[in-house]
Design a protein around this motif. Structure first.
Motif, PDB file in Angstrom:
ATOM      1  N   GLY A  75     -34.845  52.371 -12.100  1.00 50.51           N
ATOM      2  CA  GLY A  75     -34.891  51.548 -10.861  1.00 50.51           C
ATOM      3  C   GLY A  75     -34.344  50.623 -10.548  1.00 50.51           C
ATOM      4  N   ASP A  76     -32.973  50.197 -11.384  1.00 57.90           N
ATOM      5  CA  ASP A  76     -32.522  48.071 -11.476  1.00 57.90           C
ATOM      6  C   ASP A  76     -32.359  47.857 -10.541  1.00 57.90           C
ATOM      7  N   GLY A  77     -31.429  48.707  -9.359  1.00 54.97           N
ATOM      8  CA  GLY A  77     -30.817  49.079  -8.308  1.00 54.97           C
ATOM      9  C   GLY A  77     -28.961  48.492  -9.004  1.00 54.97           C
ATOM     10  N   GLY A  78     -28.561  48.179  -7.726  1.00 56.36           N
ATOM     11  CA  GLY A  78     -27.411  48.279  -7.781  1.00 56.36           C
ATOM     12  C   GLY A  78     -26.614  49.292  -8.670  1.00 56.36           C
ATOM     13  N   GLY A  83     -22.844  50.386  -3.840  1.00 56.22           N
ATOM     14  CA  GLY A  83     -22.021  49.261  -4.231  1.00 56.22           C
ATOM     15  C   GLY A  83     -20.484  50.132  -3.221  1.00 56.22           C
ATOM     16  N   GLU A  84     -20.189  51.339  -3.326  1.00 50.28           N
ATOM     17  CA  GLU A  84     -19.321  52.431  -2.345  1.00 50.28           C
ATOM     18  C   GLU A  84     -19.402  51.474  -0.879  1.00 50.28           C
ATOM     19  N   ARG A  85     -20.458  51.983  -0.762  1.00 55.04           N
ATOM     20  CA  ARG A  85     -20.987  51.737   0.854  1.00 55.04           C
ATOM     21  C   ARG A  85     -21.578  50.462   0.609  1.00 55.04           C
ATOM     22  N   GLY A  86     -21.366  49.729   0.172  1.00 54.79           N
ATOM     23  CA  GLY A  86     -21.799  48.380   0.503  1.00 54.79           C
ATOM     24  C   GLY A  86     -23.099  48.035   1.016  1.00 54.79           C
TER      25      GLY A  86
END
Length: 151
Positions: A75-78, A83-86
């Motif tokens: 659940g920490d995101g990033g 990232g590949e999808r902006g």
């Protein structure tokens, strides 16, 4: 006569298909606004679980299938996927996550999505039961205060 009518209809249909057709789906803000109009806490009134374990297990399954690519396993995101999808995906386990203290707020966010990239899951095919399970999973399993107690 019937053949000439059919030929004319076919000719008109072919001619109509040669024109440029475009499909312009609604932009993200419009989709979020439409989901907001459909959202109601009462959608979850009939959701019942046999146990908290059943709820968190079902929530984990929904989270793994629909949320993990962007929000990550913990659940920490990033994630690389985001990232590949902006996409700037928030951490669901950050101490200052604004929905950390409300199951209804998490269910609302999952249902409605967000203009910055989160899908409008409540309109895009996740049932209220799946949303409830995922929201419960996020709050009761992924949140750092829960993880600290377990270790």
């Amino acid at each position: 006569m019937r053949r000439s009518v059919l030929a004319l209809v076919a000719l008109l249909a072919v001619g109509a298909c040669k024109g440029e057709k475009t499909f312009d789906p609604p932009d993200r803000a419009e989709r979020v606004a439409a989901a907001e109009e459909r959202y109601s806490e009462s959608l979850f009134d009939s959701v019942a679980w046999d146990s908290d374990l059943a709820r968190s297990t079902a929530g984990n399954e929904t989270y793994a299938a629909k949320c993990r690519n962007c929000h990550g396993t913990l659940g920490d995101g990033g994630t690389a996927y985001a990232g590949e999808r902006g996409l700037d995906v928030p951490s669901l386990v950050a101490p200052d996550w604004p929905w950390a203290d409300s199951l209804n707020a998490v269910r609302h966010r999952i249902f409605v999505g967000h203009e910055s990239g989160m899908p409008t899951w409540g309109v895009a095919g996740i049932t209220p039961r799946e949303i409830d399970g995922a929201a419960y999973y996020v709050l009761e399993v992924l949140r750092p205060e829960v993880l600290e107690v377990e270790h």
